[in-house]
Design a protein around this motif. Sequence first.
Motif, PDB file in Angstrom:
ATOM      1  N   PHE A  71      11.532  45.448  36.399  1.00  0.00           N
ATOM      2  CA  PHE A  71      13.216  45.253  36.726  1.00  0.00           C
ATOM      3  C   PHE A  71      13.162  45.896  38.162  1.00  0.00           C
ATOM      4  O   PHE A  71      13.952  45.454  38.950  1.00  0.00           O
ATOM      5  CB  PHE A  71      14.230  45.630  35.869  1.00  0.00           C
ATOM      6  N   PHE A  72      13.150  46.717  38.097  1.00  0.00           N
ATOM      7  CA  PHE A  72      13.771  48.302  38.860  1.00  0.00           C
ATOM      8  C   PHE A  72      12.789  48.027  40.364  1.00  0.00           C
ATOM      9  O   PHE A  72      13.204  48.072  41.401  1.00  0.00           O
ATOM     10  CB  PHE A  72      12.583  49.482  38.711  1.00  0.00           C
ATOM     11  N   ASP A  73      11.464  46.634  40.579  1.00  0.00           N
ATOM     12  CA  ASP A  73      10.251  46.359  41.567  1.00  0.00           C
ATOM     13  C   ASP A  73      11.442  45.160  41.645  1.00  0.00           C
ATOM     14  O   ASP A  73      10.761  44.982  42.907  1.00  0.00           O
ATOM     15  CB  ASP A  73       9.600  46.331  40.493  1.00  0.00           C
ATOM     16  N   ASN A  74      12.588  44.421  41.388  1.00  0.00           N
ATOM     17  CA  ASN A  74      12.876  43.137  42.112  1.00  0.00           C
ATOM     18  C   ASN A  74      14.412  42.917  41.489  1.00  0.00           C
ATOM     19  O   ASN A  74      14.524  42.581  42.227  1.00  0.00           O
ATOM     20  CB  ASN A  74      12.052  41.943  40.926  1.00  0.00           C
ATOM     21  N   VAL A  75      15.283  44.148  41.829  1.00  0.00           N
ATOM     22  CA  VAL A  75      16.764  44.106  42.267  1.00  0.00           C
ATOM     23  C   VAL A  75      16.564  43.632  43.736  1.00  0.00           C
ATOM     24  O   VAL A  75      16.190  44.242  44.528  1.00  0.00           O
ATOM     25  CB  VAL A  75      17.538  45.624  42.083  1.00  0.00           C
ATOM     26  N   ASN A  76      17.811  42.502  42.878  1.00  0.00           N
ATOM     27  CA  ASN A  76      18.006  41.690  44.923  1.00  0.00           C
ATOM     28  C   ASN A  76      19.128  42.948  45.605  1.00  0.00           C
ATOM     29  O   ASN A  76      20.543  42.870  45.151  1.00  0.00           O
ATOM     30  CB  ASN A  76      18.653  40.414  44.414  1.00  0.00           C
ATOM     31  N   HIS A  77      18.888  43.310  46.309  1.00  0.00           N
ATOM     32  CA  HIS A  77      19.292  44.144  47.112  1.00  0.00           C
ATOM     33  C   HIS A  77      20.845  44.153  47.500  1.00  0.00           C
ATOM     34  O   HIS A  77      22.365  44.202  47.940  1.00  0.00           O
ATOM     35  CB  HIS A  77      18.732  44.929  48.474  1.00  0.00           C
ATOM     36  N   GLN A  84      12.015  53.793  42.090  1.00  0.00           N
ATOM     37  CA  GLN A  84      11.789  54.594  40.978  1.00  0.00           C
ATOM     38  C   GLN A  84      11.211  56.587  41.103  1.00  0.00           C
ATOM     39  O   GLN A  84      10.809  57.018  41.842  1.00  0.00           O
ATOM     40  CB  GLN A  84      10.315  54.064  40.194  1.00  0.00           C
ATOM     41  N   GLY A  85      11.976  56.955  40.677  1.00  0.00           N
ATOM     42  CA  GLY A  85      12.329  58.114  39.045  1.00  0.00           C
ATOM     43  C   GLY A  85      13.094  58.672  40.374  1.00  0.00           C
ATOM     44  O   GLY A  85      13.372  59.250  40.203  1.00  0.00           O
ATOM     45  N   SER A  86      14.000  57.762  40.776  1.00  0.00           N
ATOM     46  CA  SER A  86      15.381  58.307  42.280  1.00  0.00           C
ATOM     47  C   SER A  86      16.273  58.511  40.809  1.00  0.00           C
ATOM     48  O   SER A  86      16.040  58.004  39.885  1.00  0.00           O
ATOM     49  CB  SER A  86      15.813  57.205  42.858  1.00  0.00           C
ATOM     50  N   ILE A  87      17.762  59.717  41.101  1.00  0.00           N
ATOM     51  CA  ILE A  87      18.322  59.720  39.808  1.00  0.00           C
ATOM     52  C   ILE A  87      19.415  58.674  39.886  1.00  0.00           C
ATOM     53  O   ILE A  87      20.505  58.825  39.179  1.00  0.00           O
ATOM     54  CB  ILE A  87      18.996  60.589  40.253  1.00  0.00           C
ATOM     55  N   LEU A  88      18.969  57.897  41.099  1.00  0.00           N
ATOM     56  CA  LEU A  88      20.444  57.040  41.724  1.00  0.00           C
ATOM     57  C   LEU A  88      19.419  55.608  40.703  1.00  0.00           C
ATOM     58  O   LEU A  88      20.877  55.441  40.543  1.00  0.00           O
ATOM     59  CB  LEU A  88      20.200  56.545  43.321  1.00  0.00           C
ATOM     60  N   SER A  89      18.354  55.512  40.346  1.00  0.00           N
ATOM     61  CA  SER A  89      18.056  54.017  40.582  1.00  0.00           C
ATOM     62  C   SER A  89      18.818  53.455  38.901  1.00  0.00           C
ATOM     63  O   SER A  89      19.114  52.467  38.999  1.00  0.00           O
ATOM     64  CB  SER A  89      16.244  53.979  40.607  1.00  0.00           C
ATOM     65  N   PRO A  90      18.292  54.666  37.906  1.00  0.00           N
ATOM     66  CA  PRO A  90      19.228  53.905  36.617  1.00  0.00           C
ATOM     67  C   PRO A  90      20.716  53.471  36.777  1.00  0.00           C
ATOM     68  O   PRO A  90      20.918  52.283  36.363  1.00  0.00           O
ATOM     69  CB  PRO A  90      18.936  55.073  35.990  1.00  0.00           C
ATOM     70  N   LEU A  91      21.782  54.173  38.255  1.00  0.00           N
ATOM     71  CA  LEU A  91      22.512  54.079  37.512  1.00  0.00           C
ATOM     72  C   LEU A  91      22.616  52.956  38.198  1.00  0.00           C
ATOM     73  O   LEU A  91      23.658  51.858  37.808  1.00  0.00           O
ATOM     74  CB  LEU A  91      23.275  55.173  38.421  1.00  0.00           C
TER      75      LEU A  91
END
Length: 105
Positions: A16-22, A65-72
């Motif tokens: 999922f995190f690799d494929n989020v459409n910007h 990945q690993g960023s604190i903003l990515s899960p949000l």
Amino acid sequence: MSKPVNHIVEADIKGFFDNVNHNMLIEFLNIRIKDSSLIFLIKRFLKAGYIDDNLLIKTDVGTPQGSILSPLLANIFLHYVLDTWFEKEVKTHIRGYCRTCSLRR
């Protein structure tokens, strides 16, 4: 408590995190965030890329990945995507009561 629960759907979205459409993510963020400076910073964050073997790899999709903003950002994205999927696909095949557990009301 007054409605019977027959099914609960839980999903683990591989990659999922690799494929989020910007573009879709920014569209969803614009629904709630009116501060163009914040949107600009988030766009820059998404496009920052990463270093691999001393090469800068640009990113057009995904969240760092690993960023604190990515899960949000992932939760915001999934909030809109899964609600739309549930309304258009799931609800049309269900007889009786069904709802999402969305916080948006």
